[in-house]
Design a protein around this motif. Structure first.
Motif, PDB file in Angstrom:
ATOM      1  N   CYS A   1       0.864  -1.178   0.000  1.00 24.36           N
ATOM      2  CA  CYS A   1       0.000   0.000   0.000  1.00 24.36           C
ATOM      3  C   CYS A   1       0.899   1.227   0.000  1.00 24.36           C
ATOM      4  O   CYS A   1       1.941   1.240   0.670  1.00 24.36           O
ATOM      5  CB  CYS A   1      -0.905   0.025   1.235  1.00 24.36           C
ATOM      6  SG  CYS A   1      -2.343  -1.060   1.115  1.00 24.36           S
TER       7      CYS A   1
ATOM      8  N   LEU B   1      -6.990   2.574  -4.973  1.00 25.49           N
ATOM      9  CA  LEU B   1      -7.999   2.110  -4.013  1.00 25.49           C
ATOM     10  C   LEU B   1      -8.895   3.253  -3.557  1.00 25.49           C
ATOM     11  O   LEU B   1     -10.065   3.037  -3.233  1.00 25.49           O
ATOM     12  CB  LEU B   1      -7.317   1.466  -2.807  1.00 25.49           C
ATOM     13  CG  LEU B   1      -6.413   0.256  -3.107  1.00 25.49           C
ATOM     14  CD1 LEU B   1      -5.759  -0.240  -1.820  1.00 25.49           C
ATOM     15  CD2 LEU B   1      -7.210  -0.865  -3.771  1.00 25.49           C
ATOM     16  N   ASN B   2      -8.333   4.456  -3.523  1.00 23.91           N
ATOM     17  CA  ASN B   2      -9.078   5.630  -3.096  1.00 23.91           C
ATOM     18  C   ASN B   2      -8.262   6.860  -3.469  1.00 23.91           C
ATOM     19  O   ASN B   2      -7.042   6.783  -3.584  1.00 23.91           O
ATOM     20  CB  ASN B   2      -9.333   5.582  -1.585  1.00 23.91           C
ATOM     21  CG  ASN B   2     -10.553   6.385  -1.159  1.00 23.91           C
ATOM     22  OD1 ASN B   2     -10.500   7.172  -0.234  1.00 23.91           O
ATOM     23  ND2 ASN B   2     -11.682   6.192  -1.819  1.00 23.91           N
TER      24      ASN B   2
ATOM     25  N   LYS C   1      -9.504   6.104   2.297  1.00 23.12           N
ATOM     26  CA  LYS C   1     -10.028   4.956   3.033  1.00 23.12           C
ATOM     27  C   LYS C   1      -9.566   3.654   2.383  1.00 23.12           C
ATOM     28  O   LYS C   1      -9.529   3.548   1.157  1.00 23.12           O
ATOM     29  CB  LYS C   1     -11.546   4.996   3.102  1.00 23.12           C
ATOM     30  CG  LYS C   1     -12.093   6.178   3.887  1.00 23.12           C
ATOM     31  CD  LYS C   1     -13.611   6.146   3.951  1.00 23.12           C
ATOM     32  CE  LYS C   1     -14.164   7.334   4.747  1.00 23.12           C
ATOM     33  NZ  LYS C   1     -15.654   7.303   4.816  1.00 23.12           N
ATOM     34  N   LEU C   2      -9.230   2.681   3.234  1.00 22.03           N
ATOM     35  CA  LEU C   2      -8.862   1.355   2.770  1.00 22.03           C
ATOM     36  C   LEU C   2      -9.963   0.386   3.120  1.00 22.03           C
ATOM     37  O   LEU C   2     -10.227   0.115   4.291  1.00 22.03           O
ATOM     38  CB  LEU C   2      -7.547   0.901   3.429  1.00 22.03           C
ATOM     39  CG  LEU C   2      -7.071  -0.523   3.102  1.00 22.03           C
ATOM     40  CD1 LEU C   2      -6.818  -0.674   1.593  1.00 22.03           C
ATOM     41  CD2 LEU C   2      -5.825  -0.872   3.897  1.00 22.03           C
ATOM     42  N   GLU C   3     -10.671  -0.103   2.114  1.00 28.07           N
ATOM     43  CA  GLU C   3     -11.750  -1.054   2.347  1.00 28.07           C
ATOM     44  C   GLU C   3     -11.154  -2.395   2.740  1.00 28.07           C
ATOM     45  O   GLU C   3     -10.236  -2.901   2.099  1.00 28.07           O
ATOM     46  CB  GLU C   3     -12.601  -1.218   1.087  1.00 28.07           C
ATOM     47  CG  GLU C   3     -13.264   0.079   0.631  1.00 28.07           C
ATOM     48  CD  GLU C   3     -14.292   0.599   1.618  1.00 28.07           C
ATOM     49  OE1 GLU C   3     -14.826  -0.225   2.400  1.00 28.07           O
ATOM     50  OE2 GLU C   3     -14.587   1.817   1.622  1.00 28.07           O
ATOM     51  N   GLN C   4     -11.685  -2.965   3.793  1.00 25.30           N
ATOM     52  CA  GLN C   4     -11.192  -4.250   4.259  1.00 25.30           C
ATOM     53  C   GLN C   4     -11.800  -5.395   3.449  1.00 25.30           C
ATOM     54  O   GLN C   4     -12.930  -5.331   3.032  1.00 25.30           O
ATOM     55  CB  GLN C   4     -11.523  -4.438   5.748  1.00 25.30           C
ATOM     56  CG  GLN C   4     -10.895  -3.395   6.624  1.00 25.30           C
ATOM     57  CD  GLN C   4      -9.365  -3.394   6.592  1.00 25.30           C
ATOM     58  OE1 GLN C   4      -8.760  -4.462   6.465  1.00 25.30           O
ATOM     59  NE2 GLN C   4      -8.776  -2.223   6.677  1.00 25.30           N
TER      60      GLN C   4
END
Length: 362
Positions: free
Chosen positions: A181, A236-237, A359-362
């Motif tokens: 990331c 991712l965002n 934000k990092l979606e799980q």
């Protein structure tokens, strides 16, 4: 990856520069004096020991306006003694089963190095003793020195070989097994794709740096003077001119991810080595010639600094926001291992995401 060339005048000469996409550019550890052993990635960002509600509110407001250098802080390996570093690693074990041990290492910790340098290998005996592990630990897979994240260790030579063989097969079959990331300054275009470029290590200005090679001969590849590299990426965002990227290197080369991100005009936040290769001329992104882009403190727009409450005078202390987040595990025999290991993002990384609305979606 298709490359288009634009001719840009720099320093009174015409240079053919690759333009990839058209988007715009542009833990001080938790105090090791802590009297508890909560892992650093689980530490709360706000202190909980104030006596009354009013003081809590004041402190919360101060923390919100504090940069990541103060709250939660950034681990600086060179400032830690071997004992404190060993304690830190022991507190950040993310997986322990059978002969396998995985830890979440801070940025700046190399696996090997000179005799004067504190490295993971140099403190493994102390770490084994602290964790009460008798067989010698071997490194199976690790995040590079400059990034934080997973380090997988094993006490069994057979297990180590099994994992190494598995990762070789993953590479041959084109199956990514490491996922990083990164917070980047800029958003790549397109927002999902791959970077394929030939790289080589070169000495520039007395420094060992990595540079892209546009014209490659078969002989240089055979002599391994250069190497074809590839990274798969995905946004991712994004927000406020920055993005949260997923990076999956399909090859291994020195500083590969940093160089690939700069080629997409979105250098990693805190990259003080290759970010100077990205610039703007008349609103257009350009790739500055490597001879004119020696490492220097990364420059950030005022809007980003304000959102992060980060003082301009301390830009050289901006930590690299690159983290080995996940590692794929062998699927044979079925059920023996989890599908993958995960190392939580460092607290400073999480706080930066909060500041930038990522934000990092799980």
């Amino acid at each position: 990856m298709d490359l288009m060339c634009k001719h840009v005048v720099l320093r009174r000469c015409w240079l053919a520069l690759p333009v990839i996409g058209n988007r715009s550019l542009y833990f001080n550890a938790y105090s090791m004096k802590s009297n508890h052993s909560v892992p650093w990635y689980r530490e709360r960002f706000e202190k909980q020991d104030h006596r009354d509600k009013g003081s809590k509110s004041r402190v919360k407001g101060q923390e919100h306006r504090s940069s990541i250098l103060k709250i939660p802080g950034v681990v600086t390996v060179r400032d830690l003694t071997k004992e404190k570093l060993c304690e830190h690693l022991a507190q950040n074990v993310v997986y322990r089963e059978g002969p396998l041990l995985a830890i979440n290492k801070p940025q700046g910790l190399s696996i090997a190095g000179t005799s004067e340098e504190v490295t993971l290998l140099s403190i493994l005996p102390e770490l084994q003793q602290k964790l009460q592990i008798k067989p010698a630990l071997q490194v199976v897979k690790s995040a590079p020195k400059q990034s934080s994240g997973l380090v997988l260790l094993s006490t069994c030579h057979v297990t180590t070989q099994k994992f190494e063989d598995y990762y070789v097969q993953c590479r041959k079959s084109g199956n990514p097994f490491t996922t990083f990331c990164a917070v980047t300054v800029g958003v790549p275009s397109p927002e999902e794709g791959e970077v394929k470029v030939v790289l080589k290590a070169d000495e520039i200005g007395g420094l060992d740096l990595v540079v892209p090679v546009m014209n490659t001969s078969k002989g240089s590849l055979e002599r391994r003077e250069v190497k074809r590299t590839e990274t798969r990426y995905k946004v991712l965002n994004s927000g406020h001119g920055c993005s949260l990227l997923q990076l999956q290197p399909m090859t291994v080369f020195q500083d590969q991810l940093l160089v690939h991100c700069s080629l997409k005009f979105c250098p990693v936040l805190g990259d003080h080595t290759y970010s100077s290769r990205v610039a703007k001329v008349l609103g257009e992104n350009i790739y500055v010639p490597v001879d004119d882009a020696l490492p220097k403190t990364q420059l950030l727009e005022d809007s980003i600094l304000r959102r992060m409450h980060f003082p301009f005078t301390q830009l050289d202390r901006m930590p690299l926001h690159l983290h080995l987040h996940q590692l794929l595990m062998p699927d044979h025999p079925p059920g023996q291992y989890p599908t993958h290991l995960t190392a939580p993002l460092p607290p400073f990384f999480q706080r930066t995401m909060e500041f930038l609305g990522l934000k990092l979606e799980q």
